[in-house]
Design an enzyme around this catalytic site. Sequence first.
Site, PDB file in Angstrom:
ATOM      1  N   TYR A  56      14.421  18.973  16.969  1.00  0.00           N
ATOM      2  CA  TYR A  56      15.694  18.341  17.353  1.00  0.00           C
ATOM      3  C   TYR A  56      15.187  16.885  17.280  1.00  0.00           C
ATOM      4  O   TYR A  56      14.399  16.047  18.013  1.00  0.00           O
ATOM      5  CB  TYR A  56      15.688  18.739  18.923  1.00  0.00           C
ATOM      6  CG  TYR A  56      16.248  19.981  19.284  1.00  0.00           C
ATOM      7  CD1 TYR A  56      16.639  20.709  18.159  1.00  0.00           C
ATOM      8  CD2 TYR A  56      16.371  20.483  20.367  1.00  0.00           C
ATOM      9  CE1 TYR A  56      17.271  22.315  18.442  1.00  0.00           C
ATOM     10  CE2 TYR A  56      17.081  21.750  20.722  1.00  0.00           C
ATOM     11  CZ  TYR A  56      17.176  22.739  19.554  1.00  0.00           C
ATOM     12  OH  TYR A  56      17.603  23.797  20.053  1.00  0.00           O
ATOM     13  N   SER A 200      25.175  26.283  22.663  1.00  0.00           N
ATOM     14  CA  SER A 200      26.608  25.852  22.487  1.00  0.00           C
ATOM     15  C   SER A 200      27.736  26.596  23.211  1.00  0.00           C
ATOM     16  O   SER A 200      28.571  27.113  22.769  1.00  0.00           O
ATOM     17  CB  SER A 200      26.655  25.949  20.813  1.00  0.00           C
ATOM     18  OG  SER A 200      25.877  25.287  20.120  1.00  0.00           O
ATOM     19  N   PRO A 201      27.666  26.658  24.547  1.00  0.00           N
ATOM     20  CA  PRO A 201      28.649  27.261  25.344  1.00  0.00           C
ATOM     21  C   PRO A 201      29.784  26.657  25.360  1.00  0.00           C
ATOM     22  O   PRO A 201      30.679  27.039  25.731  1.00  0.00           O
ATOM     23  CB  PRO A 201      27.886  27.438  26.733  1.00  0.00           C
ATOM     24  CG  PRO A 201      27.003  26.371  26.855  1.00  0.00           C
ATOM     25  CD  PRO A 201      26.339  26.040  25.519  1.00  0.00           C
ATOM     26  N   LEU A 202      29.860  25.287  25.026  1.00  0.00           N
ATOM     27  CA  LEU A 202      30.838  24.637  25.041  1.00  0.00           C
ATOM     28  C   LEU A 202      31.300  24.231  23.599  1.00  0.00           C
ATOM     29  O   LEU A 202      32.195  23.403  23.248  1.00  0.00           O
ATOM     30  CB  LEU A 202      30.889  23.187  25.848  1.00  0.00           C
ATOM     31  CG  LEU A 202      30.474  23.100  27.259  1.00  0.00           C
ATOM     32  CD1 LEU A 202      30.203  21.922  27.927  1.00  0.00           C
ATOM     33  CD2 LEU A 202      31.658  24.060  27.890  1.00  0.00           C
ATOM     34  N   ARG A 204      30.148  23.530  20.728  1.00  0.00           N
ATOM     35  CA  ARG A 204      29.706  22.428  20.128  1.00  0.00           C
ATOM     36  C   ARG A 204      30.584  21.074  20.262  1.00  0.00           C
ATOM     37  O   ARG A 204      30.944  20.202  19.477  1.00  0.00           O
ATOM     38  CB  ARG A 204      29.413  22.745  18.536  1.00  0.00           C
ATOM     39  CG  ARG A 204      28.425  23.850  18.186  1.00  0.00           C
ATOM     40  CD  ARG A 204      28.558  23.892  16.808  1.00  0.00           C
ATOM     41  NE  ARG A 204      27.606  25.028  16.578  1.00  0.00           N
ATOM     42  CZ  ARG A 204      26.280  25.404  16.975  1.00  0.00           C
ATOM     43  NH1 ARG A 204      25.428  24.425  17.309  1.00  0.00           N
ATOM     44  NH2 ARG A 204      25.664  26.531  16.150  1.00  0.00           N
ATOM     45  N   GLY A 205      31.184  21.052  21.682  1.00  0.00           N
ATOM     46  CA  GLY A 205      31.913  19.880  21.949  1.00  0.00           C
ATOM     47  C   GLY A 205      33.587  20.283  21.984  1.00  0.00           C
ATOM     48  O   GLY A 205      34.250  19.372  22.498  1.00  0.00           O
TER      49      GLY A 205
END
Length: 324
Positions: A56, A200-202, A204-205
Amino acid sequence: MKTRKLGQNGPNVSAIGLGAMSFGGIFGQTDETESLRCLDAMRDHGINFIDTANIYGMGISETIIGKWLASRRPEVVIATKASFVAGPPRYIDNSEIHLRTELEASLKILNRDHVELFYIHRREHNRPLAEVIGTLSRLIEEGKIGGYGMSEIAPDTLRAAHKLHPCMAVQNEYSLWSRQPELGMIQACKALGVAFIPFSPLARGMLGERPLAVPDDGFRSTNPRFTEPNFTENTNAIKGFRAFCAKRGWTTSATALAWILAKGDHLIPIPGTRKAENLAHWVMAPEITLTPEDHAEIDRILPPGFAAGDRYGDHQLLAVERYC
């Protein structure tokens, strides 16, 4: 903050963690001061589970976390990962020398002598699984890691690995618009006593508090769900979910996380942000109780498979295991 068990024999951690991928600039320009402020807010909200990886920002995310750990001395649970070799071309290396070298580098950056959880970021399919799990089990015996995990794998890989040495956690993408884990992975983890960590539970925004503009960062700008006409179609589909949340007095992001938490007490989602104000929108998720009627309405608004476009482009699929 409510807590959940990180695997059968792992530590108790906050019911939601913090994904630190964006600290490395993957979703736009990163700012160290902003990221440190986010980590402070995380601590203040009772979140004690941080997920990062050596790749990252090519060490930037771990470096920021290491500075924060050194200056604040908090009691937190750290997960990091290794496997990717940046290249070019990028490839996967699960050899013992690579995993050990990368883990030692991560520990030095993080100012730690161990991490509670260490993942192979992707499985190297030409290398025998028994060899890889052997390496990870030795790292556990040596006290370098508390347990091992695997990312973007299929249920059969989990079962095979778990027979060799018990696995602590599996980290795959899971959200209202990426529901493949419902077809076997969530169930396999439950049966084996393995934590399932949705990344990425949201979306990816997309399930944040404000509708996104068309992203121009390196990852999403070439991802099928964020390119037109899919991006506009997906944005319009999510409008109904935003209205559903607002009517109940819940934030969009907290509701999306509450939906995940309701899928089983072994799920620990790790939404990502580097902004303290974004984090504040979703920390209430463990306090939201969705009724059967709520679940039915969410499925009506965002039925399984609603998203236009695949979750990865072909160029983003390196070593991802597909099983359905």
